[in-house]
Scaffold this motif. Structure first.
Motif, PDB file in Angstrom:
ATOM      1  N   SER A  40      59.190  34.479  42.223  1.00  0.00           N
ATOM      2  CA  SER A  40      57.825  34.392  42.752  1.00  0.00           C
ATOM      3  C   SER A  40      57.079  33.168  42.228  1.00  0.00           C
ATOM      4  O   SER A  40      55.934  32.922  42.620  1.00  0.00           O
ATOM      5  CB  SER A  40      57.038  35.655  42.398  1.00  0.00           C
ATOM      6  OG  SER A  40      56.887  35.786  40.993  1.00  0.00           O
ATOM      7  N   ALA A  41      57.727  32.389  41.360  1.00  0.00           N
ATOM      8  CA  ALA A  41      57.080  31.194  40.812  1.00  0.00           C
ATOM      9  C   ALA A  41      56.708  30.209  41.917  1.00  0.00           C
ATOM     10  O   ALA A  41      55.706  29.493  41.814  1.00  0.00           O
ATOM     11  CB  ALA A  41      58.001  30.517  39.797  1.00  0.00           C
ATOM     12  N   ALA A  45      53.098  28.664  42.516  1.00  0.00           N
ATOM     13  CA  ALA A  45      52.926  27.211  42.474  1.00  0.00           C
ATOM     14  C   ALA A  45      52.050  26.736  43.626  1.00  0.00           C
ATOM     15  O   ALA A  45      51.194  25.858  43.455  1.00  0.00           O
ATOM     16  CB  ALA A  45      54.292  26.529  42.524  1.00  0.00           C
ATOM     17  N   ILE A  46      52.254  27.319  44.802  1.00  0.00           N
ATOM     18  CA  ILE A  46      51.444  26.940  45.966  1.00  0.00           C
ATOM     19  C   ILE A  46      49.977  27.289  45.724  1.00  0.00           C
ATOM     20  O   ILE A  46      49.073  26.507  46.039  1.00  0.00           O
ATOM     21  CB  ILE A  46      51.975  27.645  47.228  1.00  0.00           C
ATOM     22  CG1 ILE A  46      53.390  27.141  47.552  1.00  0.00           C
ATOM     23  CG2 ILE A  46      51.039  27.404  48.407  1.00  0.00           C
ATOM     24  CD1 ILE A  46      54.060  27.892  48.679  1.00  0.00           C
ATOM     25  N   THR A  48      48.486  27.632  42.773  1.00  0.00           N
ATOM     26  CA  THR A  48      47.947  26.806  41.691  1.00  0.00           C
ATOM     27  C   THR A  48      47.661  25.389  42.161  1.00  0.00           C
ATOM     28  O   THR A  48      46.729  24.738  41.680  1.00  0.00           O
ATOM     29  CB  THR A  48      48.934  26.771  40.511  1.00  0.00           C
ATOM     30  OG1 THR A  48      49.280  28.097  40.136  1.00  0.00           O
ATOM     31  CG2 THR A  48      48.323  26.061  39.314  1.00  0.00           C
ATOM     32  N   LEU A  49      48.462  24.907  43.108  1.00  0.00           N
ATOM     33  CA  LEU A  49      48.292  23.544  43.601  1.00  0.00           C
ATOM     34  C   LEU A  49      46.914  23.332  44.214  1.00  0.00           C
ATOM     35  O   LEU A  49      46.405  22.203  44.251  1.00  0.00           O
ATOM     36  CB  LEU A  49      49.388  23.228  44.627  1.00  0.00           C
ATOM     37  CG  LEU A  49      49.461  21.782  45.141  1.00  0.00           C
ATOM     38  CD1 LEU A  49      49.644  20.807  43.980  1.00  0.00           C
ATOM     39  CD2 LEU A  49      50.593  21.637  46.149  1.00  0.00           C
ATOM     40  N   LYS A  50      46.284  24.407  44.673  1.00  0.00           N
ATOM     41  CA  LYS A  50      44.936  24.302  45.236  1.00  0.00           C
ATOM     42  C   LYS A  50      43.943  23.799  44.191  1.00  0.00           C
ATOM     43  O   LYS A  50      42.904  23.221  44.530  1.00  0.00           O
ATOM     44  CB  LYS A  50      44.483  25.662  45.775  1.00  0.00           C
ATOM     45  CG  LYS A  50      45.307  26.166  46.955  1.00  0.00           C
ATOM     46  CD  LYS A  50      44.830  27.537  47.406  1.00  0.00           C
ATOM     47  CE  LYS A  50      45.671  28.060  48.572  1.00  0.00           C
ATOM     48  NZ  LYS A  50      45.233  29.418  49.002  1.00  0.00           N
ATOM     49  N   SER A  51      44.264  24.018  42.917  1.00  0.00           N
ATOM     50  CA  SER A  51      43.387  23.571  41.830  1.00  0.00           C
ATOM     51  C   SER A  51      43.723  22.162  41.371  1.00  0.00           C
ATOM     52  O   SER A  51      43.102  21.650  40.435  1.00  0.00           O
ATOM     53  CB  SER A  51      43.493  24.534  40.640  1.00  0.00           C
ATOM     54  OG  SER A  51      43.115  25.839  41.016  1.00  0.00           O
ATOM     55  N   GLY A  52      44.705  21.549  42.015  1.00  0.00           N
ATOM     56  CA  GLY A  52      45.078  20.183  41.669  1.00  0.00           C
ATOM     57  C   GLY A  52      46.467  20.103  41.062  1.00  0.00           C
ATOM     58  O   GLY A  52      47.007  21.080  40.544  1.00  0.00           O
ATOM     59  N   LYS A  53      47.028  18.902  41.128  1.00  0.00           N
ATOM     60  CA  LYS A  53      48.386  18.699  40.643  1.00  0.00           C
ATOM     61  C   LYS A  53      48.481  18.871  39.129  1.00  0.00           C
ATOM     62  O   LYS A  53      49.476  19.372  38.610  1.00  0.00           O
ATOM     63  CB  LYS A  53      48.869  17.301  41.042  1.00  0.00           C
ATOM     64  CG  LYS A  53      50.369  17.207  41.234  1.00  0.00           C
ATOM     65  CD  LYS A  53      50.754  15.921  41.930  1.00  0.00           C
ATOM     66  CE  LYS A  53      52.251  15.900  42.216  1.00  0.00           C
ATOM     67  NZ  LYS A  53      52.658  14.661  42.926  1.00  0.00           N
ATOM     68  N   ALA A  54      47.445  18.450  38.424  1.00  0.00           N
ATOM     69  CA  ALA A  54      47.450  18.594  36.967  1.00  0.00           C
ATOM     70  C   ALA A  54      47.483  20.067  36.572  1.00  0.00           C
ATOM     71  O   ALA A  54      48.174  20.456  35.622  1.00  0.00           O
ATOM     72  CB  ALA A  54      46.230  17.912  36.363  1.00  0.00           C
ATOM     73  N   ALA A  55      46.749  20.893  37.312  1.00  0.00           N
ATOM     74  CA  ALA A  55      46.739  22.332  37.034  1.00  0.00           C
ATOM     75  C   ALA A  55      48.110  22.939  37.305  1.00  0.00           C
ATOM     76  O   ALA A  55      48.585  23.809  36.561  1.00  0.00           O
ATOM     77  CB  ALA A  55      45.682  23.023  37.889  1.00  0.00           C
TER      78      ALA A  55
END
Length: 480
Positions: A40-41, A45-46, A48-55
């Motif tokens: 489910s990672a 990941a998809i 979390t990517l909404k918060s930016g690549k660094a996140a």
């Protein structure tokens, strides 16, 4: 962000990580590593990517457990760093990789005076990296080692540009900046690692789709073409799974004496390319499967689902793993029967289940013997301990002998008389298989077995001779 008092001494060399010092990309490394522990990672990941690549990088860095000691580092860059340090210069690692991983890598290598990475809010790449370095060291106050077009923003403010494996176009752009330039390595596409990543030698297993055609003596052109299409479809989908499996197994492969040379583990094929390859191969294989009909497509989807489940979960479960592998071999035979419209004999399916369980057990036995010889306590990424080797060998012998018993019972059944005019000749096959199975288990026990018995059989002269004798006895049974 890690700093050191030595950072203020001497000329500063700022070194990039992904694609420069490291022949890989830590974002992709951590993604697949996290996915190998929890499927489910990818979904997380998809989100979390909404918060930016660094996140995203910070999230993956906290979830993944990449072994930084076995990563494919660029020796030429390490040599350059060593010479810079010998000349009294300061070396800093400045990377878009998350700070957590950057610190781990720096600690392992022990060649950096300071380490700067992304922090969950700021992605230290391109213009942001350039501004950071200028703010810290001043305009033209540092030399920079990079590999990507995004590094042009940094080189534009550096006193010296050092490119790594850059394309001719990128080299020209760097040279046009009007600063001192050095080039390490050359960019070239070597097709051999890409072909190796497909594991074409493993396509031999897909010859099983021809078994129903041959055993039923359906040797017409149409049936052969359909079986050939099934072979190609299985080969493409299987290669997709092999690529996926290699991406999920990077840590384990790098810890293995032979598997560390696989393209993704060795860094000769970018992980991003592997991700794309897995999708394209699966797509083309699916198109061919559709052409062979809905039932074949269902079998193929079942095969892919089982192999994917194996890659994510079952391969780490003792005994279940070899059971699944046995089922995957048998699915190839089922697919061959579906492709050419040949009813499958229960004798054939029973033989297949036991015979390929034995081969799967031999594969695990070989891995455990390798571990013992290498002084390792447990197989990396597997559910076995070294002391299980003897039990696994007994499983291989037991199921192998049962498969021969199934074959012997079949030879005394009414079914065999419908296809073979001289059934007694088939008994020679039993003797050959009895010898061959006993031999490969013995060789594996001695540590002389390749970790895949199918590949071993193709390369081994005695195994090839046994194969020819099996074919010979089958022909004698059919035509005499």
């Amino acid at each position: 962000m890690t700093t050191d008092a030595n950072e203020t001494k001497g000329a500063v060399l700022a070194v990039d990580l992904d694609g420069t010092l490291l022949q890989s990309d830590m974002l992709h490394e951590t993604f697949w590593n996290a996915a190998s522990h929890d499927w489910s990672a990818a979904i997380r990941a998809i989100r979390t990517l909404k918060s930016g690549k660094a996140a995203l990088k910070r999230d993956l860095a906290t979830r993944a457990s990449v072994d930084v000691t076995t990563l494919p580092y660029n020796c030429e860059v390490l040599d350059y760093i060593a010479k810079w340090r010998d000349g009294g210069g300061v070396v800093v690692l400045v990377t878009a990789t998350d700070q957590i991983l950057a610190d781990q890598i720096a600690t392992h290598l022990g060649v950096f005076d300071a380490v700067y990475g992304s922090d969950g809010d700021r992605n230290l790449k391109g213009q942001i990296k350039a501004e950071f370095l200028v703010d810290r060291y001043g305009e033209r106050g540092f030399a920079y080692v990079g590999d990507h077009a995004a590094d042009l923003d940094v080189w534009a403010h550096a006193a010296r540009a050092i490119s790594v494996n850059a394309s001719e176009a990128l080299r020209a752009q760097v040279s046009a900046l009007g600063i001192e330039v050095e080039h390490l390595g050359t960019a070239h596409i070597d097709r051999k690692p890409y072909i190796k990543a497909l594991r074409p030698h493993q396509w031999l297993k897909n010859i099983l789709v021809f078994v129903p055609l041959l055993l039923a003596h359906h040797l017409d052109v149409v049936s052969f073409v359909r079986a050939l299409m099934a072979f190609v479809a299985f080969s493409l989908v299987a290669s997709s799974v092999y690529v996926l499996n290699d991406l999920l197994d990077l840590n384990a492969d790098r810890a293995h004496a032979r598997k560390c040379k696989r393209p993704f583990a060795a860094g000769t094929v970018p992980i991003a390319h592997g991700t794309a390859m897995a999708g394209v191969l699966l797509g083309v294989g699916a198109v061919l499967s559709v052409a062979l009909g809905p039932i074949f497509l269902f079998v193929m989807l079942s095969y892919y689902a089982m192999t994917t489940a194996y890659s994510f979960y079952f391969k780490r479960r003792a005994v279940i793993d070899v059971s699944v592998l046995s089922g995957l071999y048998t699915l190839r035979i089922i697919a061959g029967g579906v492709a050419v419209g040949v009813p499958l004999s229960m004798w054939l399916l029973a033989f297949s289940v036991f015979f390929f369980f034995a081969l799967a057990a031999v594969k695990r036995q070989a891995e455990l013997v390798d571990n013992i010889n290498a002084g390792k306590v447990q197989a990396e990424g597997r559910g076995y301990r070294n002391e299980d080797a003897e039990v696994i060998s007994q499983m291989a012998l037991g199921t192998g002998y049962v498969s021969i018993l199934v074959l012997a019972l079949y030879m005394n059944s009414p079914d065999v008389a419908l296809l073979y005019s001289n059934p007694p000749a088939l008994w020679g096959i039993c003797l050959i298989l009895l010898f061959w199975i006993s031999r490969i288990v013995l060789l594996t026990h001695r540590g002389e077995m390749h970790d895949d018995p199918i590949v071993f059989a193709v390369r081994d002269r005695i195994s090839r001779l046994c194969g020819m004798m099996v074919v010979g006895f089958a022909v004698l049974g059919a035509v005499m």
